[in-house]
Design a protein around this motif. Structure first.
Motif, PDB file in Angstrom:
ATOM      1  N   LEU A  25       1.931  -8.439 -10.979  1.00  0.00           N
ATOM      2  CA  LEU A  25       3.104  -8.530 -11.857  1.00  0.00           C
ATOM      3  C   LEU A  25       4.332  -8.075 -11.084  1.00  0.00           C
ATOM      4  CD1 LEU A  25       3.409  -5.281 -12.532  1.00  0.00           C
ATOM      5  CD2 LEU A  25       1.762  -5.786 -14.310  1.00  0.00           C
ATOM      6  N   GLY A  26       5.504  -8.247 -11.701  1.00  0.00           N
ATOM      7  CA  GLY A  26       6.749  -7.863 -11.046  1.00  0.00           C
ATOM      8  C   GLY A  26       7.763  -7.316 -12.026  1.00  0.00           C
ATOM      9  N   VAL A  27       8.674  -6.495 -11.513  1.00  0.00           N
ATOM     10  CA  VAL A  27       9.785  -5.954 -12.300  1.00  0.00           C
ATOM     11  C   VAL A  27      11.069  -6.512 -11.709  1.00  0.00           C
ATOM     12  CG1 VAL A  27      10.975  -3.886 -13.109  1.00  0.00           C
ATOM     13  CG2 VAL A  27       8.498  -3.831 -12.721  1.00  0.00           C
ATOM     14  N   GLY A  28      11.832  -7.260 -12.529  1.00  0.00           N
ATOM     15  CA  GLY A  28      13.054  -7.873 -12.059  1.00  0.00           C
ATOM     16  C   GLY A  28      14.284  -7.048 -12.384  1.00  0.00           C
ATOM     17  N   GLU A  29      15.409  -7.422 -11.814  1.00  0.00           N
ATOM     18  CA  GLU A  29      16.668  -6.739 -12.087  1.00  0.00           C
ATOM     19  C   GLU A  29      16.988  -6.816 -13.580  1.00  0.00           C
ATOM     20  OE1 GLU A  29      19.429  -8.847  -9.710  1.00  0.00           O
ATOM     21  OE2 GLU A  29      18.885  -7.849  -7.830  1.00  0.00           O
ATOM     22  N   GLY A  30      17.305  -5.668 -14.159  1.00  0.00           N
ATOM     23  CA  GLY A  30      17.697  -5.638 -15.561  1.00  0.00           C
ATOM     24  C   GLY A  30      16.555  -5.725 -16.555  1.00  0.00           C
ATOM     25  N   ASP A  31      15.294  -5.837 -16.088  1.00  0.00           N
ATOM     26  CA  ASP A  31      14.143  -5.864 -17.006  1.00  0.00           C
ATOM     27  C   ASP A  31      14.055  -4.531 -17.756  1.00  0.00           C
ATOM     28  OD1 ASP A  31      13.294  -8.399 -16.467  1.00  0.00           O
ATOM     29  OD2 ASP A  31      11.625  -7.830 -15.171  1.00  0.00           O
ATOM     30  N   ARG A  32      13.689  -4.608 -19.019  1.00  0.00           N
ATOM     31  CA  ARG A  32      13.395  -3.391 -19.790  1.00  0.00           C
ATOM     32  C   ARG A  32      11.996  -3.575 -20.377  1.00  0.00           C
ATOM     33  NH1 ARG A  32      18.421  -4.573 -21.788  1.00  0.00           N
ATOM     34  NH2 ARG A  32      17.570  -4.964 -23.876  1.00  0.00           N
ATOM     35  N   ASP A 167      20.275   4.325 -26.840  1.00  0.00           N
ATOM     36  CA  ASP A 167      21.634   3.802 -26.658  1.00  0.00           C
ATOM     37  C   ASP A 167      22.050   3.871 -25.188  1.00  0.00           C
ATOM     38  OD1 ASP A 167      21.819   3.300 -29.341  1.00  0.00           O
ATOM     39  OD2 ASP A 167      22.994   5.095 -29.807  1.00  0.00           O
ATOM     40  N   HIS A 168      21.704   4.969 -24.534  1.00  0.00           N
ATOM     41  CA  HIS A 168      22.079   5.144 -23.126  1.00  0.00           C
ATOM     42  C   HIS A 168      21.413   4.098 -22.240  1.00  0.00           C
ATOM     43  CE1 HIS A 168      23.090   7.221 -19.372  1.00  0.00           C
ATOM     44  NE2 HIS A 168      21.831   7.002 -19.014  1.00  0.00           N
ATOM     45  N   LEU A 169      20.126   3.889 -22.436  1.00  0.00           N
ATOM     46  CA  LEU A 169      19.398   2.928 -21.596  1.00  0.00           C
ATOM     47  C   LEU A 169      19.856   1.499 -21.854  1.00  0.00           C
ATOM     48  CD1 LEU A 169      15.830   4.490 -21.839  1.00  0.00           C
ATOM     49  CD2 LEU A 169      17.334   4.494 -19.835  1.00  0.00           C
ATOM     50  N   LEU A 170      20.244   1.200 -23.092  1.00  0.00           N
ATOM     51  CA  LEU A 170      20.753  -0.137 -23.396  1.00  0.00           C
ATOM     52  C   LEU A 170      22.124  -0.365 -22.772  1.00  0.00           C
ATOM     53  CD1 LEU A 170      19.720  -0.471 -27.155  1.00  0.00           C
ATOM     54  CD2 LEU A 170      18.871  -1.869 -25.265  1.00  0.00           C
ATOM     55  N   ALA A 171      22.914   0.710 -22.649  1.00  0.00           N
ATOM     56  CA  ALA A 171      24.285   0.568 -22.168  1.00  0.00           C
ATOM     57  C   ALA A 171      24.366   0.383 -20.652  1.00  0.00           C
ATOM     58  CB  ALA A 171      25.119   1.783 -22.580  1.00  0.00           C
ATOM     59  N   ARG A 172      23.359   0.869 -19.917  1.00  0.00           N
ATOM     60  CA  ARG A 172      23.423   0.732 -18.461  1.00  0.00           C
ATOM     61  C   ARG A 172      22.548  -0.441 -18.012  1.00  0.00           C
ATOM     62  NH1 ARG A 172      21.279   6.376 -16.192  1.00  0.00           N
ATOM     63  NH2 ARG A 172      21.482   5.344 -14.177  1.00  0.00           N
ATOM     64  N   ARG A 173      22.849  -0.986 -16.856  1.00  0.00           N
ATOM     65  CA  ARG A 173      22.194  -2.211 -16.392  1.00  0.00           C
ATOM     66  C   ARG A 173      20.917  -1.916 -15.588  1.00  0.00           C
ATOM     67  NH1 ARG A 173      25.497  -6.577 -16.836  1.00  0.00           N
ATOM     68  NH2 ARG A 173      24.404  -7.696 -15.196  1.00  0.00           N
ATOM     69  N   LEU A 186      10.461   1.447 -28.599  1.00  0.00           N
ATOM     70  CA  LEU A 186       9.990   0.211 -27.967  1.00  0.00           C
ATOM     71  C   LEU A 186      10.754  -0.999 -28.499  1.00  0.00           C
ATOM     72  CD1 LEU A 186       6.086   0.473 -27.905  1.00  0.00           C
ATOM     73  CD2 LEU A 186       7.548   0.055 -25.923  1.00  0.00           C
ATOM     74  N   ASP A 187      10.892  -1.053 -29.827  1.00  0.00           N
ATOM     75  CA  ASP A 187      11.529  -2.204 -30.456  1.00  0.00           C
ATOM     76  C   ASP A 187      13.005  -2.282 -30.129  1.00  0.00           C
ATOM     77  OD1 ASP A 187      10.358  -4.255 -31.758  1.00  0.00           O
ATOM     78  OD2 ASP A 187      10.645  -3.488 -33.770  1.00  0.00           O
ATOM     79  N   THR A 188      13.656  -1.116 -30.032  1.00  0.00           N
ATOM     80  CA  THR A 188      15.095  -1.072 -29.826  1.00  0.00           C
ATOM     81  C   THR A 188      15.477  -1.341 -28.379  1.00  0.00           C
ATOM     82  OG1 THR A 188      15.314   0.523 -31.633  1.00  0.00           O
ATOM     83  CG2 THR A 188      17.154   0.388 -30.085  1.00  0.00           C
ATOM     84  N   VAL A 189      14.680  -0.824 -27.438  1.00  0.00           N
ATOM     85  CA  VAL A 189      15.083  -0.824 -26.033  1.00  0.00           C
ATOM     86  C   VAL A 189      14.467  -1.969 -25.230  1.00  0.00           C
ATOM     87  CG1 VAL A 189      14.961   0.497 -23.880  1.00  0.00           C
ATOM     88  CG2 VAL A 189      15.501   1.658 -26.031  1.00  0.00           C
ATOM     89  N   CYS A 190      13.213  -2.292 -25.493  1.00  0.00           N
ATOM     90  CA  CYS A 190      12.456  -3.143 -24.560  1.00  0.00           C
ATOM     91  C   CYS A 190      12.573  -4.625 -24.892  1.00  0.00           C
ATOM     92  CB  CYS A 190      10.993  -2.725 -24.533  1.00  0.00           C
ATOM     93  SG  CYS A 190      10.779  -1.019 -23.971  1.00  0.00           S
TER      94      CYS A 190
END
Length: 587
Positions: A25-32, A167-173, A186-190
């Protein structure tokens, strides 16, 4: 979009037990990405291998050159002898305190995680485990990062802290990979979910609600799955769709499929029947505080409180860390004497208190023996369970039930503690953070039990889903010595807390309202996209069937596979267009 980290055919075992088996698997830029699965199933191992904390037994892990990554797992240790300043501020290279204090981002992180209140010169060694975890989290988040990897970051945060972190994690890239059992988080951020199961990692689009839909749909299609897991997934989906506001990002045709899955699922509980049963068991008087005061040290946490908890009441208590929630619960249990006033307990009350401390048990005793020491069978509402069946509900398989208590992890001991409490058949339950160290499957089992539990329930929890699902009333400690009823639940609590704090940031300008014509055009486009999606998924089903029939024809297999890939790519593109258009109709 470039991948930041790639896992190729990675395997990792502990002893003879494979936790990861050929995972790619992989983690891409901006993935949550949210990581879920059973306790002990390999979630933390996956994070540690991905982050380079642990090496795989087989396979390859590659990371972008110059990748800026921070990792906070349950094993993260701060430098020995360090203070908050050493751990969080010094690595940033500020020359003086006024420089970092003027940095709004750093200040916001310290305040949001409650680290400012510790004092910058506070030694980390004297802090509790939860406080050290918050310092470690702050030390990670103040950095400029490409990827942050977190293991159970919400465990030591209150409801307000969980919302701040989301809110903090959603606001940053920054890209994010997080293990958490907090379903609201999980529902809010990911935007994606990985489920670690049987050494594999199943990947899903969307957060918790979307994952639950996928599990329920998968269970419907695969008749070989256990009946109880299928029913639990359907019941959770029913609650998500009917109770709390629907958070799924799936298009309408999938929502309709979800409605079909839950059409015959009853409401989580029959409140009228449970209340009548509770009154028969408990009578009129349960727990009553009269002009009560609760004092710890030199702090008066509750002052002159009169509170009557009746038969069948289901109450959630919220408040910031240190506001007195645990002390109030201990006073209700009779474990912390009141500094003033009185506590009246009904004659028929049989109370059980789940505290945050673990009670010592004979380490040589087996799990099943520890449960059967209380009772061999238990009646929970309409359900009658053996000790072994209840232990299985709390994640102890028939094989695990013969494990010595001394070999259990802290999380397993807490589950055993809760199991023993319920085996005593109490009619009043006081639960202090019951979700700590429980995986999502066990959480669903606990909620299923509490749904049909006919007694009085008082819960302290930062898990919004648990409070919203099992409680009928929410009250809050705001630090004024009283207890405030919140008809609007946790949302009202968070709103009141926000209103009570000074505004330090400039609000974003409101969006211009859409015209009626724009709205009509958007709805028309939504309908067109939904029709196209439905056609694509029908074609996908036909292609899957054709692939199965063409198993002995390599050339036809290649052609069908190419067409299927094209259909799936178009479906993903159309779904993205649907989501963008749907957002415009909501603005």
């Amino acid at each position: 979009m470039a991948n930041l980290v790639n896992l190729e055919s990675v395997s990792k075992s502990f002893g003879v037990r494979p936790l990861l088996d050929g995972v790619s698997l992989g983690v891409g830029e901006g993935d949550r990405i949210g990581v879920v699965g059973l306790n002990g199933g390999g979630k933390t191992t996956l994070l540690e291998v991905l982050a380079g904390v642990a090496e795989p037994d087989e396979g390859r892990v590659s990371r972008n050159r110059g990748l800026r990554m921070a990792v906070v797992t349950q094993r993260t240790e701060l430098p020995e002898g360090s203070t908050v300043r050493n751990a969080v501020i010094d690595p940033l290279g500020f020359a003086a305190d006024h420089e970092w204090a003027a940095d709004a981002r750093v200040r916001s992180i310290l305040d949001g995680l409650g680290v400012t209140g510790f004092g910058l010169d506070a030694p980390v060694a004297t802090m509790s485990g939860g406080e050290r975890r918050r310092v470690a989290l702050a030390a990670a988040l103040v950095q400029e990062l490409d990827l942050v990897v977190l293991d159970e970051p919400t465990n030591h945060l209150d409801v307000e802290g969980v919302r701040w972190l989301a809110d903090h994690l959603l606001a940053r890239r920054t890209a994010l990979v997080v293990v958490t059992h907090d379903r609201w988080f999980l529902d809010t951020v990911c935007s994606r979910t990985w489920e670690v199961v049987g050494g594999r990692v199943e990947q899903y689009e969307g957060g918790y609600a979307d994952w639950i839909f996928a599990r329920a749909e998968r269970a419907r299609l695969a008749d070989t799955l256990e009946e109880k897991r299928r029913n639990l997934a359907r019941k959770e989906l029913a609650w998500l769709r009917r109770g709390a506001p629907a958070r799924t990002s799936k298009p309408r045709y999938r929502i309709e499929a979800a409605e079909a899955l839950i059409s015959d699922v009853p409401a989580p509980r029959d409140s009228v029947e449970l209340l009548a049963f509770a009154k028969r068991r408990l009578g009129k008087t349960v727990l009553e505080l009269e002009d009560a005061s609760v004092v710890v040290g030199d702090r008066k946490l509750v002052d002159g409180l009169t509170w009557r908890i009746g038969p069948g009441d289901r109450v959630g208590i919220v408040g910031v860390n240190g506001s007195g929630k645990t002390s109030l619960l201990r006073s209700l249990a009779g474990e912390l004497p009141l500094a003033g006033g009185s506590l009246v307990r009904g004659q028929t009350v049989k109370l059980a208190h789940l505290s945050q401390e673990l009670h010592d048990l004979d380490g040589s005793m087996r799990v099943l023996e520890a449960v059967e020491e209380i009772a061999r069978r238990v009646s929970l509402g309409k359900q009658e369970l053996s000790a072994s069946q209840l232990a299985e509900r709390f994640g102890f398989s028939s094989q695990r039930q013969w494990t010595p208590v001394g070999d259990l992890s802290g999380g397993e001991r807490r589950r055993l503690q809760l199991c023993r409490l319920l085996m005593a058949e109490p009619n009043v339950l006081l639960l202090d953070e019951p979700t700590n160290d429980l995986d999502i499957d066990t959480l669903q089992q606990l909620e299923d039990l509490l749904d049909s539990w006919p007694g009085t329930l008082v819960v302290i929890s930062h898990d919004r889903y648990l409070v919203e699902r099992v409680c009928d009333q929410v009250v809050a400690l705001f630090g004024d010595g009283g207890l405030t009823d919140l008809p609007g639940g946790i949302e009202e609590y968070l709103r009141r807390r926000t209103e009570a704090q000074p505004v330090t940031t400039t609000a974003a300008a409101p969006k211009a309202p859409s015209t009626a014509a724009d709205q009509r055009a958007a709805r028309k486009e939504l309908a067109r996209l939904e029709r196209r999606l439905e056609a694509l998924h029908k074609r996908e089903a036909v292609l899957h069937e054709a692939l199965a029939q063409a198993a002995t024809d390599p050339e036809r297999l290649l052609a069908l596979d190419a067409e299927l890939r094209a259909v799936l790519a178009e479906a993903e593109d159309v779904e993205t267009q649907w989501l963008t258009t749907a957002e415009s109709t909501d603005s």
